[in-house]
Write an enzyme that holds these catalytic residues in place. Structure first.
Site, short mmCIF file in Angstrom:
data_model
loop_
_atom_site.label_atom_id
_atom_site.label_comp_id
_atom_site.label_asym_id
_atom_site.label_seq_id
_atom_site.Cartn_x
_atom_site.Cartn_y
_atom_site.Cartn_z
N LYS A 1 0.79 -1.15 0.16
CA LYS A 1 0.10 0.00 -0.01
C LYS A 1 0.81 1.22 0.09
O LYS A 1 2.16 1.10 0.20
CB LYS A 1 -0.90 -0.20 1.29
CG LYS A 1 -0.18 -0.02 2.53
CD LYS A 1 -1.34 -0.16 3.74
CE LYS A 1 -0.50 -0.05 4.89
NZ LYS A 1 -1.01 0.35 6.09
N ARG B 1 -9.46 0.56 15.46
CA ARG B 1 -9.54 1.21 13.96
C ARG B 1 -10.73 0.64 13.21
O ARG B 1 -11.86 1.13 13.26
CB ARG B 1 -8.36 1.05 13.22
CG ARG B 1 -8.16 1.86 11.88
CD ARG B 1 -6.81 1.90 11.59
NE ARG B 1 -6.08 0.68 11.13
CZ ARG B 1 -4.65 0.57 10.61
NH1 ARG B 1 -4.01 1.48 10.54
NH2 ARG B 1 -4.60 -0.70 10.24
N HIS C 1 -5.29 -6.94 13.10
CA HIS C 1 -4.08 -6.26 13.08
C HIS C 1 -3.53 -5.85 14.52
O HIS C 1 -4.29 -5.49 15.27
CB HIS C 1 -4.40 -4.85 12.48
CG HIS C 1 -3.01 -4.03 11.87
ND1 HIS C 1 -2.03 -4.42 11.52
CD2 HIS C 1 -3.03 -2.59 12.20
CE1 HIS C 1 -1.28 -3.58 11.31
NE2 HIS C 1 -1.64 -2.56 11.64
N ARG D 1 1.74 -10.54 7.12
CA ARG D 1 1.52 -9.44 6.44
C ARG D 1 2.52 -8.37 6.65
O ARG D 1 2.42 -7.33 7.03
CB ARG D 1 0.30 -8.63 6.86
CG ARG D 1 -1.14 -9.65 6.37
CD ARG D 1 -2.26 -8.50 6.46
NE ARG D 1 -2.49 -7.80 7.79
CZ ARG D 1 -2.94 -8.11 8.97
NH1 ARG D 1 -3.43 -9.31 9.21
NH2 ARG D 1 -2.91 -7.53 9.86
N TYR E 1 14.83 31.10 2.42
CA TYR E 1 13.76 32.02 3.05
C TYR E 1 13.91 32.43 4.08
O TYR E 1 14.27 31.63 5.14
CB TYR E 1 12.42 31.32 2.73
CG TYR E 1 12.05 31.15 1.34
CD1 TYR E 1 11.63 32.30 0.48
CD2 TYR E 1 11.85 29.86 0.75
CE1 TYR E 1 11.21 32.08 -0.60
CE2 TYR E 1 11.46 29.79 -0.53
CZ TYR E 1 10.91 30.91 -1.26
OH TYR E 1 10.51 30.73 -2.67
N CYS F 1 13.20 24.66 0.76
CA CYS F 1 12.26 25.36 -0.30
C CYS F 1 11.38 24.35 -0.96
O CYS F 1 11.66 23.02 -0.73
CB CYS F 1 12.91 25.87 -1.28
SG CYS F 1 14.03 27.12 -0.76
N ASP G 1 11.18 23.55 -4.10
CA ASP G 1 11.76 22.47 -5.15
C ASP G 1 13.56 22.59 -4.99
O ASP G 1 13.99 21.84 -5.83
CB ASP G 1 11.36 23.15 -6.45
CG ASP G 1 10.28 23.75 -6.66
OD1 ASP G 1 9.27 22.86 -6.69
OD2 ASP G 1 9.72 24.87 -6.71
C1 LIG Z 1 -3.79 -4.06 8.11
C2 LIG Z 1 -2.23 -3.82 8.07
N1 LIG Z 1 -1.45 -5.06 8.13
C3 LIG Z 1 -0.15 -5.01 7.68
C4 LIG Z 1 0.50 -3.95 7.92
C5 LIG Z 1 2.15 -3.94 7.68
O1 LIG Z 1 2.59 -3.20 8.67
P1 LIG Z 1 4.29 -3.00 9.01
O2 LIG Z 1 4.52 -2.18 7.80
O3 LIG Z 1 4.39 -2.53 10.12
O4 LIG Z 1 4.79 -4.39 8.64
C6 LIG Z 1 -0.15 -2.50 7.77
C7 LIG Z 1 0.32 -1.38 7.89
O5 LIG Z 1 0.12 -0.43 8.41
C8 LIG Z 1 -1.63 -2.89 7.86
O6 LIG Z 1 -2.28 -1.61 7.95
#
Ligand SMILES: Cc1ncc(COP(=O)(O)O)c(C=O)c1O
Length: 406
Positions: free
Chosen positions: A55, A154, A183, A253, A297, A344, A346
């Site tokens: 993601k 969440r 999670h 995950r 700046y 800045c 850029d």
């Molecule tokens: C639902 C879920 N699973 C797995 C992960 C992976 O987490 P991490 O990057 O700490 O391994 C995330 C990341 O936030 C997540 O939201």
């Protein structure tokens, strides 16, 4: 109009405009490091398989090149937060199963069914609308993973609402609940005051594991047997041995560890990880200024002596935080120099007075290695009062991602 058509390059040159590396600023993505980190995650996961979290544009590394490489390496699934991110992968030809981890599906059910994206579901209407979208497209059955909230607070079905949810989901037999997930909220933390982190996570993490087992028991008591059961992020993979048993939890995950960083410093020795991303640019202007000259700046930096100032073509519009003003290190000719004055939009400036021989065109490393020196995402994160995750995800859309295979 006509004059632009005449100026059009041949078709083979029609890259995304921002992928042309005219300016030297780029994010280098080391695919060999990515594969090595995946191997490290697999070794720790035991019998559990890997859902690689890609993601947020692959944690800033570029979702498509990262997902393609992980798909080639045979990951079982890919995880995205948004339906839109899943579409990006499908449009790039990624065929691996994609789990959508977020919960923002309104207007996206048809897309998920059409593109074979698997949602995590936790509200009755998720199941209902998915079922309708599947029926409308003539799909006999679609799969989803059921998300339970074991302590993150969440998204996910609360444990005391799980039975009711399952009752309602039963009305839609064309949605198969093929996975059960939750999670961890605090697997990257040790119990406060613990002298040494015991394996198996802190108390809260162990409670989450117990609640997950309870949820799995209740789901199974209804005659459902989700094929995939998953709870562990990187911290879970690195610290919670339950992921190894290969029975209850058979998918992990990991996100951040695949990109070569431990979720927290105390987990750094649990696996040999290699940072995947280096952020580089080059010196585009160089000048000697007399003592007393203000730079950038607001003149927040004033030369304390005659100084040599290099200008770099990167700024906060590229994700290089303004919080790095007057603080962040930059590697030039293998030495540490420092940002002078405000970053800045850029550009930014670096004091290279003490770095011998700097020339226009020299490479400048903002994140990563040069010679014997290294700047880590954790170091930049501390300067901006944030976490390394945000530094990586913050690398802007304007920065071309360039892959290499070291
Ligand atoms: C639902 C879920 N699973 C797995 C992960 C992976 O987490 P991490 O990057 O700490 O391994 C995330 C990341 O936030 C997540 O939201």
């Amino acid at each position: 109009m006509r004059q632009f058509e005449d100026a059009m390059p041949p078709a083979r040159d029609r890259r995304r405009a921002l992928d042309h590396t005219v300016r030297p600023t780029r994010a280098e993505v080391d695919l060999a490091a990515l594969r090595s980190n995946l191997a490290a995650a697999r070794a720790l996961a035991g019998k559990a398989e890997v859902l690689a979290v890609v993601k947020a544009n692959g944690y800033g590394h570029g979702a498509v090149p990262v997902a393609r490489e992980l798909e080639k390496a045979g990951v079982t699934m890919l995880g995205v937060a948004l339906v839109e991110e899943g579409l990006e992968l499908r449009n790039a030809g990624v065929k691996a199963p994609v789990l959508v981890l977020g919960g923002s599906y309104e207007g996206g059910y048809e897309l998920m069914v059409a593109y074979g994206l698997v949602p995590s579901v936790f509200r009755p209407e998720h199941v209902e609308k998915l079922a309708h979208a599947a029926a409308a497209q003539g799909k006999g059955e679609v799969v989803a993973h059921l998300k339970v909230d074991t302590g993150m607070g969440r998204i996910g079905v609360a444990l005391d609402e799980l039975d009711e949810f399952l009752d309602r989901a039963r009305a839609y037999p064309n949605v198969r609940l093929d996975g059960l997930l939750s999670h961890f909220a605090s697997a990257d933390l040790t119990d406060a005051g613990a002298a040494e982190a015991p394996r198996g996570g802190g108390r809260f993490t162990r409670e989450q594991v117990a609640r997950f087992r309870e949820a799995l028991g209740r789901v199974r008591a209804r005659g459902l047997n989700p094929r995939w059961r998953h709870l562990s992020n990187s911290a879970g993979v690195l610290d919670v041995p339950e992921v190894r048993d290969g029975l209850e939890l058979n998918l992990v995950r990991p996100g951040i560890m695949l990109y070569g960083l431990p979720p927290a410093g105390w987990l750094a020795d649990r696996a040999r990880l290699r940072p995947v991303l280096s952020w580089k640019t080059g010196v585009t202007h160089l000048k000697t200024v007399p003592k007393g000259t203000p730079v950038s700046y607001g003149g927040t930096w004033v030369a304390p002596r005659e100084s040599i100032i290099a200008t770099l073509p990167i700024g906060y519009a590229d994700g290089y935080s303004r919080a790095y003003s007057n603080r962040a290190p930059v590697l030039v000719r293998g030495q540490r120099a420092r940002i002078t004055g405000r970053v800045c939009m850029d550009m930014c400036m670096v004091d290279v007075t003490d770095v011998p021989g700097v020339q226009v065109g020299d490479e400048a490393v903002l994140l990563g290695e040069q010679g014997a020196e290294r700047i880590g995402a954790e170091e930049l994160a501390a300067l901006a009062s944030t976490i390394h995750y945000e530094v990586l995800c913050g690398v802007g859309a304007r920065v071309p991602r360039v892959t290499r295979d070291s």
